[in-house]
Write a protein that holds these residues in place. Structure first.
Motif, PDB file in Angstrom:
ATOM      1  N   SER A 138       0.832  -1.199   0.000  1.00 52.39           N
ATOM      2  CA  SER A 138       0.000   0.000   0.000  1.00 52.39           C
ATOM      3  C   SER A 138       0.872   1.257   0.000  1.00 52.39           C
ATOM      4  CB  SER A 138      -0.939  -0.005   1.211  1.00 52.39           C
ATOM      5  OG  SER A 138      -0.211  -0.173   2.408  1.00 52.39           O
ATOM      6  N   ASP A 139       0.234   2.414  -0.168  1.00 50.69           N
ATOM      7  CA  ASP A 139       0.966   3.670  -0.276  1.00 50.69           C
ATOM      8  C   ASP A 139       1.798   3.977   0.960  1.00 50.69           C
ATOM      9  OD1 ASP A 139      -0.125   4.053  -2.767  1.00 50.69           O
ATOM     10  OD2 ASP A 139      -1.772   5.311  -2.059  1.00 50.69           O
ATOM     11  N   ASP A 140       1.368   3.491   2.121  1.00 55.63           N
ATOM     12  CA  ASP A 140       2.123   3.758   3.345  1.00 55.63           C
ATOM     13  C   ASP A 140       3.227   2.745   3.592  1.00 55.63           C
ATOM     14  OD1 ASP A 140       0.698   1.523   4.033  1.00 55.63           O
ATOM     15  OD2 ASP A 140      -0.289   2.391   5.782  1.00 55.63           O
ATOM     16  N   GLY A 141       3.438   1.824   2.631  1.00 58.99           N
ATOM     17  CA  GLY A 141       4.513   0.854   2.745  1.00 58.99           C
ATOM     18  C   GLY A 141       4.132  -0.439   3.411  1.00 58.99           C
ATOM     19  N   THR A 142       2.864  -0.604   3.805  1.00 63.83           N
ATOM     20  CA  THR A 142       2.422  -1.845   4.427  1.00 63.83           C
ATOM     21  C   THR A 142       2.422  -2.969   3.400  1.00 63.83           C
ATOM     22  OG1 THR A 142       1.038  -0.619   5.974  1.00 63.83           O
ATOM     23  CG2 THR A 142       0.576  -2.970   5.724  1.00 63.83           C
ATOM     24  N   PHE A 143       2.933  -4.123   3.806  1.00 66.14           N
ATOM     25  CA  PHE A 143       3.014  -5.289   2.923  1.00 66.14           C
ATOM     26  C   PHE A 143       1.819  -6.191   3.189  1.00 66.14           C
ATOM     27  CE2 PHE A 143       4.367  -9.431   1.509  1.00 66.14           C
ATOM     28  CZ  PHE A 143       5.135  -9.176   0.379  1.00 66.14           C
ATOM     29  N   TRP A 144       1.046  -6.499   2.156  1.00 66.44           N
ATOM     30  CA  TRP A 144      -0.162  -7.318   2.270  1.00 66.44           C
ATOM     31  C   TRP A 144       0.047  -8.626   1.509  1.00 66.44           C
ATOM     32  CZ3 TRP A 144      -4.289  -5.266   5.079  1.00 66.44           C
ATOM     33  CH2 TRP A 144      -4.181  -3.897   5.380  1.00 66.44           C
ATOM     34  N   VAL A 145      -0.434  -9.706   2.077  1.00 67.06           N
ATOM     35  CA  VAL A 145      -0.265 -11.008   1.432  1.00 67.06           C
ATOM     36  C   VAL A 145      -1.543 -11.822   1.571  1.00 67.06           C
ATOM     37  CG1 VAL A 145       0.749 -11.986   3.540  1.00 67.06           C
ATOM     38  CG2 VAL A 145       1.114 -13.133   1.366  1.00 67.06           C
ATOM     39  N   ALA A 146      -1.853 -12.579   0.517  1.00 70.78           N
ATOM     40  CA  ALA A 146      -2.945 -13.549   0.534  1.00 70.78           C
ATOM     41  C   ALA A 146      -2.399 -14.863  -0.013  1.00 70.78           C
ATOM     42  CB  ALA A 146      -4.131 -13.071  -0.304  1.00 70.78           C
ATOM     43  N   GLU A 147      -2.763 -15.953   0.644  1.00 71.46           N
ATOM     44  CA  GLU A 147      -2.374 -17.285   0.204  1.00 71.46           C
ATOM     45  C   GLU A 147      -3.649 -18.101  -0.015  1.00 71.46           C
ATOM     46  OE1 GLU A 147       1.677 -17.457   2.997  1.00 71.46           O
ATOM     47  OE2 GLU A 147      -0.147 -18.538   3.583  1.00 71.46           O
ATOM     48  N   VAL A 148      -3.781 -18.699  -1.192  1.00 71.65           N
ATOM     49  CA  VAL A 148      -4.958 -19.512  -1.508  1.00 71.65           C
ATOM     50  C   VAL A 148      -4.503 -20.957  -1.695  1.00 71.65           C
ATOM     51  CG1 VAL A 148      -6.868 -19.881  -3.100  1.00 71.65           C
ATOM     52  CG2 VAL A 148      -6.119 -17.553  -2.581  1.00 71.65           C
ATOM     53  N   PHE A 149      -5.182 -21.862  -1.007  1.00 67.57           N
ATOM     54  CA  PHE A 149      -4.837 -23.291  -1.034  1.00 67.57           C
ATOM     55  C   PHE A 149      -5.979 -24.086  -1.678  1.00 67.57           C
ATOM     56  CE2 PHE A 149      -3.261 -21.152   2.740  1.00 67.57           C
ATOM     57  CZ  PHE A 149      -1.904 -21.407   2.707  1.00 67.57           C
ATOM     58  N   ARG A 150      -5.616 -25.175  -2.348  1.00 66.01           N
ATOM     59  CA  ARG A 150      -6.658 -25.974  -3.012  1.00 66.01           C
ATOM     60  C   ARG A 150      -6.317 -27.460  -2.979  1.00 66.01           C
ATOM     61  NH1 ARG A 150      -7.980 -24.240  -8.968  1.00 66.01           N
ATOM     62  NH2 ARG A 150      -5.802 -24.843  -9.282  1.00 66.01           N
ATOM     63  N   THR A 151      -7.361 -28.237  -2.717  1.00 67.40           N
ATOM     64  CA  THR A 151      -7.347 -29.660  -3.009  1.00 67.40           C
ATOM     65  C   THR A 151      -8.154 -29.827  -4.295  1.00 67.40           C
ATOM     66  OG1 THR A 151      -7.323 -30.227  -0.662  1.00 67.40           O
ATOM     67  CG2 THR A 151      -7.959 -31.954  -2.205  1.00 67.40           C
ATOM     68  N   PRO A 152      -7.548 -30.284  -5.380  1.00 68.24           N
ATOM     69  CA  PRO A 152      -8.274 -30.373  -6.649  1.00 68.24           C
ATOM     70  C   PRO A 152      -9.463 -31.317  -6.568  1.00 68.24           C
ATOM     71  CG  PRO A 152      -5.907 -30.554  -6.999  1.00 68.24           C
ATOM     72  CD  PRO A 152      -6.130 -30.656  -5.523  1.00 68.24           C
ATOM     73  N   SER A 153     -10.425 -31.094  -7.429  1.00 69.48           N
ATOM     74  CA  SER A 153     -11.603 -31.960  -7.495  1.00 69.48           C
ATOM     75  C   SER A 153     -11.174 -33.400  -7.754  1.00 69.48           C
ATOM     76  CB  SER A 153     -12.542 -31.499  -8.614  1.00 69.48           C
ATOM     77  OG  SER A 153     -12.975 -30.182  -8.385  1.00 69.48           O
ATOM     78  N   GLY A 154     -11.814 -34.326  -7.021  1.00 64.95           N
ATOM     79  CA  GLY A 154     -11.509 -35.738  -7.194  1.00 64.95           C
ATOM     80  C   GLY A 154     -10.392 -36.236  -6.322  1.00 64.95           C
ATOM     81  N   ALA A 155      -9.634 -35.300  -5.686  1.00 69.74           N
ATOM     82  CA  ALA A 155      -8.554 -35.728  -4.800  1.00 69.74           C
ATOM     83  C   ALA A 155      -9.112 -35.990  -3.410  1.00 69.74           C
ATOM     84  CB  ALA A 155      -7.472 -34.643  -4.745  1.00 69.74           C
ATOM     85  N   PRO A 156      -8.428 -36.786  -2.583  1.00 69.14           N
ATOM     86  CA  PRO A 156      -8.898 -37.023  -1.213  1.00 69.14           C
ATOM     87  C   PRO A 156      -9.023 -35.721  -0.451  1.00 69.14           C
ATOM     88  CG  PRO A 156      -7.137 -38.543  -1.794  1.00 69.14           C
ATOM     89  CD  PRO A 156      -7.215 -37.535  -2.897  1.00 69.14           C
TER      90      PRO A 156
END
Length: 235
Positions: A138-156
């Motif tokens: 962001s403009d004030d220098g704050t570091f933002w992070v998002a992590e997205v996890f997935r188990t694919p369709s058909g997997a346990p």
């Protein structure tokens, strides 16, 4: 000697240099890591999984795009929150989850997630096999992070491992913001009729208490009783 040629050479060199610099700044489609330090975070996550005896996550472009979009939205608003459209924005999953955080830099953001039991559980989940990382500043220098996890369709769809708690929710169960207590409902207010009845009961009690020590029924006492009733009812 033609003085124009050196000028043309210098101009051509300058244009070529600017073009090279411009191309270096452009993120081409399909680039694995478009946001700052996304590769560092991805490596740090897989390093943590290796230390826990878990296989590394594979990278998925669609997960990275969703994560990057969420990181950019958080950076723009200055608010930490989960992507409410994650389940529909990303396809091909039997389980899906998300971690979000902010800090002064990528390492601090990763440490925040690893030090939170719920977010660490997402990182060290044995059921997820794919991950995408998105970052923004962001403009004030704050570091933002998002992590997205997935188990694919058909997997346990089993989860857990590496000391992490189990989770089968479609999205991350928590955020790093503190929860707010639910507002308590205000007690029902008495109606004007109920208030009047209570006033009348109070007036009767006052008159009855006064009558206990009364020796005669004189007009002045009756007038006082009437006044007591009216004052109590009107109050």
């Amino acid at each position: 000697m033609n003085p124009v040629r050196p000028v043309r050479r210098r101009l051509a060199t300058t244009v070529a240099g600017l073009l090279t610099a411009t191309l270096a700044m452009v993120v081409l489609p399909g680039t694995a890591y478009a946001g700052p330090n996304e590769g560092d975070i991805f490596s740090a996550v897989n390093s943590a999984r290796a230390s826990a005896g878990l296989p590394a996550y594979s990278s998925a472009d669609d997960l990275a795009a969703a994560a990057r979009g969420q990181a950019e939205r958080m950076a723009a608003s200055g608010e930490l929150y989960h992507n409410p459209n994650l389940a529909s924005e990303v396809g091909g999953w039997s389980r899906i989850g998300e971690n979000v955080a902010f800090a002064g830099d990528w390492q601090s953001a990763h440490d925040v997630l690893m030090n939170s039991p719920d977010h660490r559980a997402q990182i060290l989940d044995s059921g997820y096999t794919q991950m995408g990382v998105g970052t923004a500043v962001s403009d004030d220098g704050t570091f933002w992070v998002a992590e997205v996890f997935r188990t694919p369709s058909g997997a346990p769809t089993t989860s857990g491992g590496g000391g992490a708690s189990d989770s089968t929710t479609t999205t991350s169960p928590t955020t790093t913001t503190p929860s707010r207590p639910a507002p308590t409902a205000a007690p029902p207010q008495p109606s004007p009729e109920q208030i009047l009845r209570q006033h009348i009961r109070d007036a009767r009690d006052k008159v009855a208490n006064r009558a206990k020590g009364r020796t005669s029924n004189d007009p002045i006492t009756a007038a006082l009783d009437f006044s007591t009733v009216m004052d109590t009812v009107s109050g």
